[in-house]
Design a protein around this motif. Structure first.
Motif, PDB file in Angstrom:
ATOM      1  N   THR A 107       6.827 -12.875  27.694  1.00 14.06           N
ATOM      2  CA  THR A 107       7.420 -13.271  26.409  1.00 14.06           C
ATOM      3  C   THR A 107       6.449 -14.153  25.619  1.00 14.06           C
ATOM      4  OG1 THR A 107       9.454 -13.379  27.696  1.00 14.06           O
ATOM      5  CG2 THR A 107       9.588 -14.141  25.435  1.00 14.06           C
TER       6      THR A 107
ATOM      7  N   THR B  24       6.544 -16.744  23.873  1.00 10.19           N
ATOM      8  CA  THR B  24       7.157 -18.017  23.467  1.00 10.19           C
ATOM      9  C   THR B  24       6.161 -19.173  23.430  1.00 10.19           C
ATOM     10  OG1 THR B  24       7.969 -17.858  25.731  1.00 10.19           O
ATOM     11  CG2 THR B  24       9.625 -17.939  24.014  1.00 10.19           C
TER      12      THR B  24
ATOM     13  N   ASN C  28       1.942 -17.840  34.680  1.00 10.87           N
ATOM     14  CA  ASN C  28       2.025 -16.478  34.145  1.00 10.87           C
ATOM     15  C   ASN C  28       0.907 -15.603  34.722  1.00 10.87           C
ATOM     16  OD1 ASN C  28       2.839 -17.989  31.019  1.00 10.87           O
ATOM     17  ND2 ASN C  28       4.275 -16.840  32.294  1.00 10.87           N
TER      18      ASN C  28
ATOM     19  N   GLY D 272       9.613 -12.120  38.196  1.00 13.11           N
ATOM     20  CA  GLY D 272       9.857 -13.242  39.096  1.00 13.11           C
ATOM     21  C   GLY D 272      11.306 -13.285  39.580  1.00 13.11           C
TER      22      GLY D 272
ATOM     23  N   ILE E  46       4.723 -20.940  40.771  1.00 10.53           N
ATOM     24  CA  ILE E  46       3.897 -22.110  40.480  1.00 10.53           C
ATOM     25  C   ILE E  46       4.774 -23.142  39.766  1.00 10.53           C
ATOM     26  CG2 ILE E  46       1.770 -22.918  39.370  1.00 10.53           C
ATOM     27  CD1 ILE E  46       1.413 -20.808  41.718  1.00 10.53           C
TER      28      ILE E  46
ATOM     29  N   LYS F  95       9.921 -25.047  37.531  1.00 10.81           N
ATOM     30  CA  LYS F  95       8.878 -24.029  37.341  1.00 10.81           C
ATOM     31  C   LYS F  95       7.871 -24.440  36.264  1.00 10.81           C
ATOM     32  CE  LYS F  95       9.658 -20.129  35.058  1.00 10.81           C
ATOM     33  NZ  LYS F  95       9.761 -18.751  34.566  1.00 10.81           N
ATOM     34  N   MET F  96       6.605 -24.108  36.462  1.00  8.92           N
ATOM     35  CA  MET F  96       5.623 -24.302  35.394  1.00  8.92           C
ATOM     36  C   MET F  96       5.943 -23.277  34.305  1.00  8.92           C
ATOM     37  SD  MET F  96       1.437 -24.006  35.535  1.00  8.92           S
ATOM     38  CE  MET F  96       1.122 -25.432  36.533  1.00  8.92           C
ATOM     39  N   SER F  97       6.235 -23.755  33.100  1.00 13.63           N
ATOM     40  CA  SER F  97       6.687 -22.859  32.026  1.00 13.63           C
ATOM     41  C   SER F  97       5.885 -23.065  30.761  1.00 13.63           C
ATOM     42  CB  SER F  97       8.143 -23.158  31.684  1.00 13.63           C
ATOM     43  OG  SER F  97       8.992 -22.387  32.453  1.00 13.63           O
ATOM     44  N   LYS F  98       5.626 -21.963  30.065  1.00  9.15           N
ATOM     45  CA  LYS F  98       4.831 -22.078  28.838  1.00  9.15           C
ATOM     46  C   LYS F  98       5.562 -22.835  27.740  1.00  9.15           C
ATOM     47  CE  LYS F  98       5.056 -17.220  28.304  1.00  9.15           C
ATOM     48  NZ  LYS F  98       6.479 -16.859  28.435  1.00  9.15           N
ATOM     49  N   SER F  99       6.901 -22.841  27.785  1.00  5.06           N
ATOM     50  CA  SER F  99       7.619 -23.559  26.726  1.00  5.06           C
ATOM     51  C   SER F  99       7.973 -24.995  27.134  1.00  5.06           C
ATOM     52  CB  SER F  99       8.881 -22.784  26.341  1.00  5.06           C
ATOM     53  OG  SER F  99       9.709 -22.631  27.466  1.00  5.06           O
TER      54      SER F  99
HETATM   55  N1  AQP Z   1       5.491 -20.735  37.138  1.00  2.00           N
HETATM   56  C1  AQP Z   1       5.444 -19.440  37.422  1.00  2.00           C
HETATM   57  N2  AQP Z   1       5.078 -19.018  38.652  1.00  2.00           N
HETATM   58  C2  AQP Z   1       5.034 -17.706  38.940  1.00  2.00           C
HETATM   59  N3  AQP Z   1       5.310 -16.738  38.041  1.00  2.00           N
HETATM   60  C3  AQP Z   1       5.665 -17.112  36.801  1.00  2.00           C
HETATM   61  N4  AQP Z   1       6.011 -16.436  35.692  1.00  2.00           N
HETATM   62  C4  AQP Z   1       6.276 -17.301  34.695  1.00  2.00           C
HETATM   63  N5  AQP Z   1       6.114 -18.555  35.114  1.00  2.00           N
HETATM   64  C5  AQP Z   1       5.742 -18.480  36.420  1.00  2.00           C
HETATM   65  C6  AQP Z   1       6.067 -14.987  35.602  1.00  2.00           C
HETATM   66  O1  AQP Z   1       5.459 -14.594  34.386  1.00  2.00           O
HETATM   67  C7  AQP Z   1       6.111 -13.427  33.879  1.00  2.00           C
HETATM   68  C8  AQP Z   1       6.362 -13.608  32.408  1.00  2.00           C
HETATM   69  O2  AQP Z   1       7.462 -14.366  32.190  1.00  2.00           O
HETATM   70  P1  AQP Z   1       8.089 -14.537  30.733  1.00  2.00           P
HETATM   71  O3  AQP Z   1       7.101 -15.042  29.811  1.00  2.00           O
HETATM   72  O4  AQP Z   1       8.738 -13.271  30.267  1.00  2.00           O
HETATM   73  O5  AQP Z   1       9.232 -15.547  30.995  1.00  2.00           O
HETATM   74  P2  AQP Z   1       9.332 -16.704  31.992  1.00  2.00           P
HETATM   75  O6  AQP Z   1       9.423 -16.232  33.400  1.00  2.00           O
HETATM   76  O7  AQP Z   1      10.494 -17.501  31.514  1.00  2.00           O
HETATM   77  O8  AQP Z   1       7.940 -17.464  31.794  1.00  2.00           O
HETATM   78  P3  AQP Z   1       7.727 -18.931  31.272  1.00  2.00           P
HETATM   79  O9  AQP Z   1       6.281 -19.200  31.275  1.00  2.00           O
HETATM   80  O10 AQP Z   1       8.604 -19.865  32.038  1.00  2.00           O
HETATM   81  O11 AQP Z   1       8.212 -18.796  29.781  1.00  2.00           O
HETATM   82  P4  AQP Z   1       9.298 -19.621  28.977  1.00  2.00           P
HETATM   83  O12 AQP Z   1       8.812 -21.035  29.006  1.00  2.00           O
HETATM   84  O13 AQP Z   1       9.255 -19.019  27.632  1.00  2.00           O
HETATM   85  O14 AQP Z   1      10.622 -19.429  29.637  1.00  2.00           O
HETATM   86  C9  AQP Z   1       7.357 -13.209  34.729  1.00  2.00           C
HETATM   87  O15 AQP Z   1       7.129 -12.124  35.621  1.00  2.00           O
HETATM   88  C10 AQP Z   1       7.515 -14.494  35.481  1.00  2.00           C
HETATM   89  O16 AQP Z   1       8.092 -14.313  36.748  1.00  2.00           O
END
Ligand code: AQP
Length: 336
Positions: A10, A12, A19, A151, A191, A200-204
C-alpha cells in the motif's frame, strides 16, 4: 506449470525494512519460478487521510523500490492498482455480497479506526476503511492466484476473501472464483518497531525513530539502531516475550544475512549489545546502499518507470477484464 502469485504494498508512506524483508525480498525470490502480479495499492492508501502529492510520490517511489530491489519487469507484472479499473468494479460486486457485521468485525478496521480517532478526535471514520477488505478480495479474486504472500496480519482479510468467493460460488456459479491460499515464506519474521518492539514496524508510524526506511542513510541507520530499545541483561538471546528488542534485532540480522535465528544467536554468543548493534548497522547499510543507488536511477527517468507500470497494467488488465466479464455474466449484470 508456473504458479500464479499475487501481492502488493500500500502506498501509504515510505517503504520500511519490514516491507522489504517481509514482502519485497520474497517477491524477488518467487519471480524465477512463478508468474508474478505485484501491484502498488494506491486505492487502499486513500482509506485513511493522505495528501495528494504524498500519494502520487509514494506510488512512483514504491515502483522504483520494487525494481531497485530486484523485481524484474521482464518477468513480473508490476502495476498500479488504480490503472486496472476492474479492481473497483469487482470490489463493488463483492461489497454487495458482504455483510456489515463481518466487515465491522475485522480487527484491522477496529485498530485503524481507533488510531484515526486518536489522531483527530473530531474526524468521521471513512467508509473506505470499513470496506477495505472487499477491495482486497477483488484484488485477489480477479487474478485467480495460486499463492498470496501476505503477512499474518492479513490472514483475517484473506479468510473473508475465501468466504466471499465461496458465497458467490454457491449463489451464482460453482468455480466462479478460485479459493486463494495464503503464502508465508519460510523463516520470515515480522520486523518490529525499534522503540516499541511489541508493535510492528510500519510505514505509517508517526515516529520515524521506530522505523528503518529503505531510504535511510548510514548516519540515520546508525542513530536509529543505537537508540533501539534492548534491555539491561547484555545477553544476546532470542526470546520474544522476555527480550523483544534484542529478538527484533536478531530477526533483522538473520533475515538480511539469510541465517536462521539459531545461527545468528551463535554468531553473537559471548558478544555484547554494542557489538550486535554495530554489526546490524553495517548489515543494513550494506543491504540498502546499492538498492538506494538503483532506486534513484529508476526515479530519475520517470517516463521509463511509468512505461514499465503501464506495460504491467496492460498485462494485468487482460486477466482482470476476462474475470470481471465472467462474473458480470454470472450475476446478470452483462445484459447483452
Ligand atoms: N514490519 C513488517 N515485518 C514484516 N513484514 C511486513 N510487512 C509490512 N510491515 C512488515 C509486509 O509488507 C507487505 C505490504 O504491506 P502493506 O503496505 O500493504 O500494509 P501493511 O502490512 O499494513 O504495511 P505497513 O508498512 O504496516 O503499512 P501501514 O503503515 O500503511 O499499515 C505485507 O505483505 C506485509 O505483511
Amino acid at each position: 506449470m508456473k504458479k500464479r502469485v499475487l501481492s502488493g504494498v500500500t502506498s501509504t508512506g515510505k517503504l520500511t525494512l519490514g516491507n522489504y524483508l517481509g514482502a519485497i525480498s520474497n517477491f524477488v525470490k518467487l519471480q524465477t519460478e512463478n508468474e508474478l502480479f505485484i501491484f502498488i495499492a494506491n486505492l487502499h492508501a486513500i482509506t485513511i487521510p493522505i495528501a495528494k502529492k504524498e500519494l502520487a510520490t509514494n506510488t512512483l517511489e514504491i515502483a522504483a523500490w520494487y525494481f531497485a530491489c530486484g523485481i524484474d519487469p521482464n518477468v513480473a507484472n508490476v502495476f498500479v492498482q488504480s490503472d486496472v479499473l476492474e479492481h473497483t468494479q469487482l470490489s463493488y460486486i463483492l461489497l454487495c455480497n458482504s455483510y456489515l457485521g463481518e466487515l465491522e468485525r475485522m480487527t484491522q478496521f477496529k485498530d485503524k479506526m481507533q488510531k484515526t480517532k486518536q489522531q483527530n478526535k473530531t474526524i468521521s471514520i471513512p467508509t473506505g476503511l470499513l470496506v477495505y477488505p472487499t477491495l482486497m478480495a477483488a484484488d485477489i479474486l480477479l487474478y485467480e492466484p495460486d499463492l498470496v504472500p501476505v503477512g499474518s496480519d492479513q490472514t483475517q482479510h484473506l479468510e473473508l476473501t475465501k468466504t466471499l468467493a465461496e458465497r458467490l460460488n454457491a449463489k451464482y456459479q460453482a468455480n466462479l472464483f478460485k479459493i486463494p491460499q495464503q503464502y508465508q515464506a519460510q523463516h520470515s519474521h515480522r520486523i518490529m518497531s525499534l522503540q516499541d518492539p511489541t508493535k510492528k514496524m510500519s510505514k505509517s508510524d508517526d515516529n520515524p525513530k521506530n522505523v528503518i526506511f529503505l531510504s535511510d542513510d548510514l548516519n540515520t541507520i546508525t542513530e536509529k539502531i543505537k537508540k533501539a530499545v534492548t534491555d539491561s541483561e547484555n545477553i544476546i538471546k532470542y526470546d520474544i516475550e522476555k527480550k523483544p528488542g534484542v529478538s527484533n534485532l536478531l530477526a533483522i540480522y538473520a533475515s538480511i544475512t539469510n541465517k536462521t535465528i539459531a545461527e545468528a544467536e551463535s554468531y553473537f554468543a559471548s558478544k555484547d549489545y554494542s557489538f550486535l548493534k554495530t554489526e546490524i548497522i553495517t548489515t543494513i547499510h550494506n543491504l540498502l546502499a546499492p538498492i538506494q543507488e538503483k532506486q534513484q536511477k529508476y526515479l530519475s527517468d520517470q517516463a521509463s518507470l511509468i512505461k514499465l507500470l503501464q506495460q504491467g497494467a496492460e498485462n494485468a488488465k487482460k486477466i482482470a477484464a476476462s474475470k470481471l466479464q465472467e462474473v458480470q455474466k454470472a450475476i446478470g449484470i452483462n445484459y447483452q
